[in-house]
Design a protein around this motif. Structure first.
Motif, short mmCIF file in Angstrom:
data_model
loop_
_atom_site.label_atom_id
_atom_site.label_comp_id
_atom_site.label_asym_id
_atom_site.label_seq_id
_atom_site.Cartn_x
_atom_site.Cartn_y
_atom_site.Cartn_z
N ALA A 10 3.41 3.37 6.07
CA ALA A 10 2.42 3.72 7.07
C ALA A 10 2.97 3.66 8.48
O ALA A 10 2.62 4.47 9.34
CB ALA A 10 1.21 2.80 6.95
N ALA A 11 3.87 2.69 8.73
CA ALA A 11 4.36 2.50 10.09
C ALA A 11 5.34 3.62 10.45
O ALA A 11 6.13 4.05 9.62
CB ALA A 11 5.06 1.16 10.21
N PRO A 12 5.25 4.14 11.66
CA PRO A 12 6.23 5.16 12.05
C PRO A 12 7.61 4.53 12.14
O PRO A 12 7.82 3.61 12.93
CB PRO A 12 5.73 5.62 13.43
CG PRO A 12 4.83 4.54 13.91
CD PRO A 12 4.29 3.84 12.71
N PRO A 13 8.54 4.96 11.31
CA PRO A 13 9.84 4.32 11.23
C PRO A 13 10.80 4.81 12.31
O PRO A 13 11.88 4.29 12.46
CB PRO A 13 10.34 4.75 9.85
CG PRO A 13 9.69 6.08 9.65
CD PRO A 13 8.42 6.09 10.41
N ARG A 14 10.35 5.77 13.05
CA ARG A 14 11.17 6.46 14.04
C ARG A 14 11.82 5.49 15.03
O ARG A 14 12.93 5.67 15.46
CB ARG A 14 10.23 7.43 14.73
CG ARG A 14 10.77 8.28 15.76
CD ARG A 14 9.72 9.26 16.28
NE ARG A 14 8.48 9.38 15.51
CZ ARG A 14 7.43 10.02 15.97
NH1 ARG A 14 7.48 10.59 17.16
NH2 ARG A 14 6.34 10.12 15.27
N ALA A 15 11.10 4.41 15.38
CA ALA A 15 11.56 3.53 16.43
C ALA A 15 12.73 2.65 16.00
O ALA A 15 13.52 2.22 16.83
CB ALA A 15 10.41 2.67 16.91
N ASN A 16 12.86 2.41 14.69
CA ASN A 16 13.81 1.39 14.23
C ASN A 16 15.23 1.57 14.74
O ASN A 16 15.82 0.65 15.28
CB ASN A 16 13.83 1.38 12.70
CG ASN A 16 12.56 0.77 12.14
OD1 ASN A 16 11.77 0.23 12.92
ND2 ASN A 16 12.37 0.86 10.86
N ARG A 17 15.76 2.76 14.56
CA ARG A 17 17.15 2.97 14.90
C ARG A 17 17.36 2.91 16.40
O ARG A 17 18.32 2.31 16.88
CB ARG A 17 17.64 4.32 14.36
CG ARG A 17 19.13 4.45 14.40
CD ARG A 17 19.57 5.51 13.41
NE ARG A 17 18.86 6.76 13.66
CZ ARG A 17 19.39 7.76 14.36
NH1 ARG A 17 20.61 7.65 14.84
NH2 ARG A 17 18.72 8.86 14.54
N ALA A 18 16.43 3.49 17.14
CA ALA A 18 16.51 3.43 18.59
C ALA A 18 16.49 1.98 19.04
O ALA A 18 17.26 1.58 19.92
CB ALA A 18 15.36 4.20 19.22
N LEU A 19 15.65 1.17 18.39
CA LEU A 19 15.54 -0.23 18.76
C LEU A 19 16.85 -0.95 18.50
O LEU A 19 17.32 -1.73 19.34
CB LEU A 19 14.40 -0.87 17.95
CG LEU A 19 13.88 -2.18 18.51
CD1 LEU A 19 13.17 -1.93 19.83
CD2 LEU A 19 12.92 -2.83 17.53
N ALA A 24 21.86 -3.33 20.64
CA ALA A 24 23.32 -3.30 20.73
C ALA A 24 23.75 -3.10 22.18
O ALA A 24 24.67 -3.76 22.68
CB ALA A 24 23.87 -2.19 19.84
N ALA A 25 23.08 -2.18 22.87
CA ALA A 25 23.43 -1.90 24.26
C ALA A 25 23.18 -3.13 25.12
O ALA A 25 23.99 -3.49 25.98
CB ALA A 25 22.62 -0.71 24.79
N PHE A 26 22.07 -3.82 24.88
CA PHE A 26 21.76 -5.03 25.65
C PHE A 26 22.76 -6.13 25.36
O PHE A 26 23.13 -6.91 26.23
CB PHE A 26 20.33 -5.51 25.34
CG PHE A 26 19.30 -4.94 26.26
CD1 PHE A 26 19.40 -3.63 26.69
CD2 PHE A 26 18.24 -5.70 26.71
CE1 PHE A 26 18.45 -3.09 27.55
CE2 PHE A 26 17.28 -5.17 27.57
CZ PHE A 26 17.39 -3.87 27.99
N ASN A 27 23.25 -6.19 24.11
CA ASN A 27 24.19 -7.24 23.76
C ASN A 27 25.56 -7.01 24.36
O ASN A 27 26.25 -7.96 24.71
CB ASN A 27 24.30 -7.37 22.24
CG ASN A 27 23.12 -8.12 21.66
OD1 ASN A 27 22.49 -8.92 22.37
ND2 ASN A 27 22.80 -7.86 20.41
N ASP A 286 23.42 2.01 29.27
CA ASP A 286 24.38 1.97 28.16
C ASP A 286 23.77 2.55 26.90
O ASP A 286 24.43 3.21 26.11
CB ASP A 286 24.81 0.52 27.88
CG ASP A 286 25.82 0.05 28.90
OD1 ASP A 286 26.22 0.88 29.74
OD2 ASP A 286 26.19 -1.13 28.86
N PHE A 287 22.48 2.30 26.75
CA PHE A 287 21.76 2.77 25.56
C PHE A 287 21.76 4.30 25.50
O PHE A 287 21.90 4.89 24.43
CB PHE A 287 20.35 2.19 25.60
CG PHE A 287 19.38 2.82 24.65
CD1 PHE A 287 19.64 2.87 23.30
CD2 PHE A 287 18.18 3.33 25.12
CE1 PHE A 287 18.72 3.43 22.43
CE2 PHE A 287 17.27 3.89 24.25
CZ PHE A 287 17.54 3.94 22.91
N VAL A 288 21.61 4.96 26.64
CA VAL A 288 21.58 6.42 26.60
C VAL A 288 22.95 7.05 26.81
O VAL A 288 23.10 8.25 26.75
CB VAL A 288 20.60 7.04 27.62
CG1 VAL A 288 19.19 6.60 27.32
CG2 VAL A 288 20.98 6.70 29.03
#
Lengths: 298, 329
Positions: A10-19, A24-27, A286-288
């Motif tokens: 049910a949950a939109p899984p779209r966000a997972n990979r971006a998250l 990773a970028a923050f780390n 860094d993320f983008v």
């Protein structure tokens, strides 16, 4: 990933990979955690202002005026005997509110304008971007100053003025990736599936360009807070006695040689928030970054 | 053909503007696509195969291109005259298209399940859950292994062949009557090609679709098509049932195409390349468009030939050549 998400149908899984990429970028850019934590604290202070304030931020007490920091008045009192700490925490509310709302408006309106210009192209694109360039040619403080001077200082007008100055950069940042994304094969495939233009823009282009817009948002929130403070400082902000950081600096400025702490506290507050937002922005950038983006760019 | 054709293209001419002047990229294209029939459009790059498909879909970019003449009859409507809104209802619903590049034809930031379900939600107004169930069935139908787990995967987690299967699932979502397949196997390696072709043929049977199959690969065409139209420089130069065409290639261009296929049963030194290139659309020769590259060129080739029946072959076998097909009109 499929093992983890398993039954999250049910949950939109779209966000997972971006998250995950965001983490990773923050780390790799640890300071962005510091920025995020600092900003979270500031937001918490703003929300909890009624609890944290030790005095009424507006009530004057002429007997206690211009006191230095003490047990009762943590950061001292100003020329009207008002508690600086209480004014500071209530000022955080207003500064973040004005900055946040105006940037949210600018983000939505600017991205929409930029996407429409980039997607449809041609004369419409040229016309829209010329208008944006004209707006962009004014320094944001000057443009904000003009608008507020014409319409009068109030929270609504300040938000409008700051949003207006921030729309052109968002339009630009949204337009550039739209122009390249709309040429991709999957957009033509969407057209072949009969999707309407608004749907293609909202469902297929927006998620592709959203990270860029988000980075802009974090950096421009810092600018918005600065512009708000600057306008308040020159007397075009929210009217006294409502506490704002820019207004407090100005009030303290009158006595800066004798009681420097009056201007010091709000200045440091602005500095901390702007620094924090820029650190977050670095992490988001860094993320983008296409080099880190790898597969996501497609 | 006794039955009314599923799609009838008559005199289709699509033009593009180059330096302020309109030039025809395809000219006078005529064909009927029967129900359950597979018609292959064959030709080298730049001969107008894809433009034909895009014209049928109404996807010619309006800024630089236009359908200048001709009719595209589908269910009693002329698609060439239809406005964008009505075309949108037909596209992806009753006429669907598969593209050449599976690697770039899926949106990288959306999951496979979402993208397959989207067409159903858009055209059929299904709820999210309903469309998702249906998308799963479609993915199973195109033989994606463990489809249930892969519904929430992103395109980059799929191989090229798997992505093309997903594209096919998307195109078939609304059970179209006509499927336009624009070089659907060109970007895939050979073993995968065979699987995808087999799948397409199977699904065509299952859904009772007509298919226009665009390819430059005659070997692929021989396995999948019922009828072939060979295109050159924006015109159909030869059309025939697939058996007739391979038995009696008549137009010199068809012949040249056939002899440029590498085959195991022939030595490689008989492999022929066609000299020269397809002329640019703003520099078309006045007469037969193939004449500048043709070994059989005669003075008569200065005038444009018409499609004429090939003597000694089936009546549906037509070729556009003064020398080979008489064309004495």
């Amino acid at each position: 990933m499929s093992a983890v998400t398993g039954d999250m149908a049910a949950a939109p899984p779209r966000a997972n990979r971006a998250l995950r990429q965001l983490l990773a970028a923050f780390n790799t850019n640890k300071t962005s955690w510091v920025g995020l934590a600092t900003f979270a604290v500031v937001v918490a202070i703003a929300i909890l202002a009624p609890v944290l304030a030790t005095h009424d931020p507006i009530e004057q007490n002429i007997l206690e005026k211009l006191k230095g920091p003490s047990a009762e008045f943590i950061l001292g009192t100003d020329g009207f005997g008002r508690d600086i700490w209480s004014r500071l925490v209530y000022g955080a509310r207003l500064s973040l509110w004005i900055g946040g709302v105006s940037i949210l408006i600018a983000m939505v309106v600017g991205s929409l304008i930029g996407m429409v210009a980039g997607y449809f192209g041609g004369r419409l694109d040229i016309a829209i971007m010329q208008v944006m360039d004209v707006l962009l040619s004014f320094p944001s403080l000057i443009l904000g100053l003009m608008v507020v001077a014409m319409m009068g200082p109030s929270v609504g007008n300040l938000i409008f003025a700051i949003a207006l100055t921030a729309i052109p950069p968002f339009a630009r940042i949204a337009r550039a990736p739209t122009v390249s994304v709309k040429e991709r094969d999957y957009i033509e495939a969407c057209r072949a599936l009969g999707y309407s233009h608004p749907r293609i823009m909202a469902v297929h282009i927006l998620p592709n360009i959203f990270p860029e817009i988000l980075v802009m948002g974090s950096l421009w929130l810092a600018t918005a807070i600065r512009v708000e403070a600057s306008l308040s400082f020159i007397g075009l902000g929210v009217r006294p006695p409502t506490p704002t950081w820019g207004g407090m600096i100005r009030e303290g400025f009158e006595n800066i040689l004798d009681t420097w702490w009056l201007s010091m506290a709000p200045s440091v507050a602005i500095l901390v928030v702007v620094f924090a937002l820029n650190m977050i922005g670095d992490g988001l950038r860094d993320f983008v970054d296409p080099k880190l983006k790898g597969e996501r760019g497609g | 053909m006794a039955e009314a054709p599923a799609l009838s293209v008559q005199g289709l001419t699509t033009e593009f503007r180059i330096g302020g002047q309109w030039h025809a990229a395809i000219r006078g294209i005529d064909f009927d696509l029967g129900k359950n029939e597979t018609l292959a459009l064959v030709g080298e790059s730049g001969c107008g195969k894809s433009i034909t498909a895009l014209s049928i879909m109404g996807l010619i970019p309006k800024a630089a291109g236009r359908i200048a003449a001709g009719k595209i009859l589908f269910e009693g409507q002329d698609l060439a005259q239809l406005d964008e809104e009505h075309l949108r209802e037909i596209r992806g619903d009753r006429i669907a298209m598969i593209f050449q590049e599976p690697m770039t034809s899926l949106n990288p930031v959306l999951t496979i399940g979402f993208q397959v379900a989207e067409a159903l939600r858009y055209h059929r107004g299904m709820s999210q859950a309903e469309a998702r169930t249906h998308a799963l069935e479609l993915l199973e139908q195109v033989k994606i292994p463990s489809a249930r787990q892969r519904l929430d995967d992103y395109p980059h987690q799929f191989s090229g062949g798997m992505r093309q299967r997903v594209m096919i699932a998307m195109a078939l979502a609304c059970k179209p009557q006509i499927l336009l397949a624009d070089e659907p196997t060109t970007a895939l390696d050979v073993t995968i090609q065979a699987q995808v072709l087999l799948l397409l043929a199977e699904l065509k049977q299952l859904y009772g679709m007509s298919m226009i199959f665009i390819s430059h690969n005659l070997g692929v065409v021989a396995t999948i098509a019922d009828r072939v139209a060979v295109m050159y420089a924006g015109e159909i130069v030869e059309t025939a049932a697939v058996g007739d065409l391979f038995d009696r290639p008549t137009h010199p261009y068809t012949e040249a195409l056939l002899s440029s296929i590498p085959r195991v049963d022939r030595t490689s030194d008989t492999l022929m390349a066609i000299p020269g290139q397809v002329p640019a659309i703003n520099r078309m020769p006045g007469g037969c468009r193939y004449a500048p590259r043709c070994a059989l060129r005669q003075p008569v080739c200065e005038r444009p030939p018409a499609l004429a029946p090939v003597s000694g072959s089936a009546p549906t076998h037509l070729a556009r050549c003064w020398v080979r097909a008489g064309g004495d009109r």
